[in-house]
Design a protein around this motif. Structure first.
Motif, PDB file in Angstrom:
ATOM      1  N   HIS A  33      -5.427   2.123  -4.238  1.00  0.00           N
ATOM      2  CA  HIS A  33      -4.010   2.394  -4.456  1.00  0.00           C
ATOM      3  C   HIS A  33      -3.127   1.779  -3.384  1.00  0.00           C
ATOM      4  O   HIS A  33      -1.945   1.540  -3.608  1.00  0.00           O
ATOM      5  CB  HIS A  33      -3.742   3.908  -4.473  1.00  0.00           C
ATOM      6  N   LEU A  35      -2.972  -1.246  -1.932  1.00  0.00           N
ATOM      7  CA  LEU A  35      -2.365  -2.505  -2.350  1.00  0.00           C
ATOM      8  C   LEU A  35      -1.903  -2.417  -3.795  1.00  0.00           C
ATOM      9  O   LEU A  35      -0.875  -2.981  -4.159  1.00  0.00           O
ATOM     10  CB  LEU A  35      -3.365  -3.657  -2.190  1.00  0.00           C
ATOM     11  N   ASN A  37      -0.613   0.021  -5.802  1.00  0.00           N
ATOM     12  CA  ASN A  37       0.689   0.605  -6.112  1.00  0.00           C
ATOM     13  C   ASN A  37       1.832  -0.208  -5.514  1.00  0.00           C
ATOM     14  O   ASN A  37       2.863  -0.425  -6.153  1.00  0.00           O
ATOM     15  CB  ASN A  37       0.738   2.048  -5.599  1.00  0.00           C
ATOM     16  N   SER A  38       1.653  -0.679  -4.268  1.00  0.00           N
ATOM     17  CA  SER A  38       2.759  -1.417  -3.646  1.00  0.00           C
ATOM     18  C   SER A  38       2.956  -2.762  -4.344  1.00  0.00           C
ATOM     19  O   SER A  38       4.104  -3.187  -4.561  1.00  0.00           O
ATOM     20  CB  SER A  38       2.538  -1.598  -2.149  1.00  0.00           C
ATOM     21  N   ARG A  40       2.214  -3.364  -7.488  1.00  0.00           N
ATOM     22  CA  ARG A  40       2.788  -3.049  -8.804  1.00  0.00           C
ATOM     23  C   ARG A  40       4.288  -2.878  -8.702  1.00  0.00           C
ATOM     24  O   ARG A  40       5.057  -3.363  -9.531  1.00  0.00           O
ATOM     25  CB  ARG A  40       2.145  -1.785  -9.372  1.00  0.00           C
ATOM     26  N   TYR A  41       4.751  -2.197  -7.652  1.00  0.00           N
ATOM     27  CA  TYR A  41       6.188  -2.005  -7.462  1.00  0.00           C
ATOM     28  C   TYR A  41       6.893  -3.351  -7.319  1.00  0.00           C
ATOM     29  O   TYR A  41       7.918  -3.604  -7.956  1.00  0.00           O
ATOM     30  CB  TYR A  41       6.425  -1.125  -6.232  1.00  0.00           C
ATOM     31  N   MET A  42       6.328  -4.237  -6.494  1.00  0.00           N
ATOM     32  CA  MET A  42       6.984  -5.526  -6.265  1.00  0.00           C
ATOM     33  C   MET A  42       6.993  -6.367  -7.539  1.00  0.00           C
ATOM     34  O   MET A  42       7.971  -7.059  -7.830  1.00  0.00           O
ATOM     35  CB  MET A  42       6.270  -6.304  -5.150  1.00  0.00           C
ATOM     36  N   MET A  44       6.958  -5.223 -10.630  1.00  0.00           N
ATOM     37  CA  MET A  44       7.870  -4.620 -11.608  1.00  0.00           C
ATOM     38  C   MET A  44       9.322  -4.970 -11.330  1.00  0.00           C
ATOM     39  O   MET A  44      10.160  -4.923 -12.224  1.00  0.00           O
ATOM     40  CB  MET A  44       7.739  -3.090 -11.587  1.00  0.00           C
ATOM     41  N   LYS A  45       9.632  -5.285 -10.066  1.00  0.00           N
ATOM     42  CA  LYS A  45      11.004  -5.634  -9.715  1.00  0.00           C
ATOM     43  C   LYS A  45      11.383  -7.021 -10.209  1.00  0.00           C
ATOM     44  O   LYS A  45      12.520  -7.442 -10.047  1.00  0.00           O
ATOM     45  CB  LYS A  45      11.170  -5.619  -8.186  1.00  0.00           C
ATOM     46  N   PHE A  80       2.529 -12.684 -10.257  1.00  0.00           N
ATOM     47  CA  PHE A  80       1.536 -12.148  -9.320  1.00  0.00           C
ATOM     48  C   PHE A  80       1.711 -12.776  -7.953  1.00  0.00           C
ATOM     49  O   PHE A  80       1.778 -12.102  -6.914  1.00  0.00           O
ATOM     50  CB  PHE A  80       0.130 -12.438  -9.881  1.00  0.00           C
TER      51      PHE A  80
END
Lengths: 114, 346
Positions: A33, A35, A37-38, A40-42, A44-45, A80
């Motif tokens: 989590h 790497l 989650n962080s 994924r956040y970037m 999604m932006k 990515f």
């Protein structure tokens, strides 16, 4: 003894047949989590990304499936890569700001002591 | 106007209701809110981001990170706990242990002792390497024997008087340089962080003679390698009084929160409550137990304001730990960028 074939790849990509690079699942080895989650956040932006998610396939295996689906025809590797670069930029800025704040705090405390 | 206030609240507050928590997840992604610019913009992030150091003490650091998302703040917290490397005792070679403490218990206890050695000076041990080289191993020796004190008084029952060396402390661990470590680290003083950690108790005739190898490791492998006593964060509380609260209600309200949060002012003879310092509150939600007060207050947390608290075990100072954690996250990103570049895209 040939050892080149034995180097464990940290990153694999899985793509369904027939699609053209818009939706790809990246398999990241030795990650969790932290790497996942962080990143994924970037990703999604990014406005070009239609879908981004990650999951940990099994808690005993340390690998994550990271899926990106883009709008239109942009290859999924691009968001990515951009997500990784953006995350590096964030970390760099956080590091600089933190170190600057520590220096200012210590300088201010020195002044108060004198 | 009210609609905009509603969406602003949805975007940047986590609201604590009576029976649940609302607006938990980050929703400010591009496309979710019309009229808001949510795409990633490094410049906008840098303008809004700041770090405030609140307090730095011996081994503990409290600081605020404002303007960052939960995913990244949590990544830093997870790395601080589990992925910042330290040196700890891994292999214990027992030459003689006639104490009452079993070999494996003694070895376990020795492993948990924090060792004052900067892990950045050392390398990880190669897999399968049993011996260890001077660049990845620190050797310590613990050799102690308990004996009777001939000068003790006849009727004394105090072990401190009767015996020598009956308590084995971490200060009895001595560094044994390997190879050229004395030249590599001329000023280094490798020893446990604390001198007064009690390892074992002995009686006359018992002795402990062990040699220990310390290696570099991370908390994910074993908790003994974790460099923080603990590292945690909380979100900044945000308490709003929806209507003015006066007189007795103000007194009751003040008691519902932690001391210092609500202050009572005397305005034109009436006692009026005011939120003085929401940061001090621990959100016990006591307000919700009072029927008359629960609709007058909104309890919320500011979604992007993190109050970090990092306590170090003493191996590295807490600010160095935070810097190392950020560098480790950068290293992870770099690793995958390199992988992307080395594998030819199909």
């Amino acid at each position: 003894m040939a050892e080149e074939g034995e180097r464990k790849a940290a990153l694999e990509t899985v793509q369904a047949d027939g699609t053209d690079g818009n939706c790809v699942t990246f398999v990241l080895h030795d990650e969790d989590h932290t790497l996942g989650n962080s990143l994924r956040y970037m990703v999604m932006k990014n406005p070009d990304v239609e879908f981004c998610g990650y999951c940990i396939t099994h808690p005993s295996e340390s690998k994550i499936n990271f899926r990106i689906q883009t709008r239109g025809t942009l290859p999924a590797v691009e968001p990515f890569r951009k997500g990784l670069n953006d995350l590096m930029g964030v970390c760099q800025h956080v590091l600089n700001t933190f170190e600057r704040s520590m220096k200012e705090y210590r300088a201010q405390r020195e002044e108060e002591m004198q | 106007m009210a609609a905009k206030r509603g969406t602003d609240e949805m975007r940047d507050r986590v609201v604590l209701g009576e029976f649940g928590v609302r607006n938990v997840h980050t929703t400010d992604f591009p496309g979710n809110y019309p009229g808001y610019e949510d795409a990633w913009d490094q410049r906008r992030f840098e303008e809004a981001f700041r770090v405030d150091i609140i307090r730095e003490e011996e081994g503990a650091l409290e600081f605020d990170m404002v303007g960052i998302d939960a995913a990244i703040a949590n990544a830093f917290r997870r790395i601080l706990l589990a992925e910042v490397p330290t040196m700890a005792v891994e292999k214990v070679f027992v030459y003689n242990n006639t104490s009452i403490v079993q070999d494996e218990i003694l070895a376990h206890r020795l492993g948990l002792i924090p060792i004052r050695a900067d892990p950045r000076l050392f390398e990880y041990r190669n897999q399968g390497d049993e011996e260890g080289t001077e660049i990845d191993t620190l050797q310590f020796q613990l050799k102690i024997k308990c004996s009777r004190n001939p000068q003790a008084a006849k009727e004394s029952s105090d072990p401190n008087e009767l015996y020598f060396n009956h308590k084995v402390y971490s200060k009895h661990m001595t560094w044994v340089p390997l190879g050229n470590q004395t030249e590599l680290f001329p000023d280094a003083d490798f020893r446990p962080v604390h001198d007064d950690i009690l390892i074992a108790l002995l009686r006359p005739g018992q002795e402990i003679d062990v040699l220990m190898h310390c290696v570099k490791g991370i908390g994910k492998d074993h908790a003994k390698f974790s460099p923080v006593a603990t590292a945690s964060y909380r979100l900044l509380p945000d308490i709003t009084l929806l209507q003015p609260v006066e007189d007795e209600a103000a007194e009751v309200l003040q008691k519902c929160f932690s001391p210092g949060v609500i202050e009572i002012q005397n305005i034109k003879g009436k006692k009026v409550a005011r939120v003085a310092n929401a940061r001090l509150d621990t959100f016990s939600r006591e307000v919700f137990r009072h029927e008359g007060l629960k609709n007058l207050v909104r309890l919320a947390r500011v979604r992007n304001h993190y109050i970090f608290s990092v306590e170090s075990t003493g191996i590295l100072p807490p600010d160095v730990l935070v810097s190392e954690a950020i560098k480790i996250l950068m290293g992870k990103c770099q690793r995958f960028l390199n992988e992307l570049d080395s594998v030819p895209t199909e």
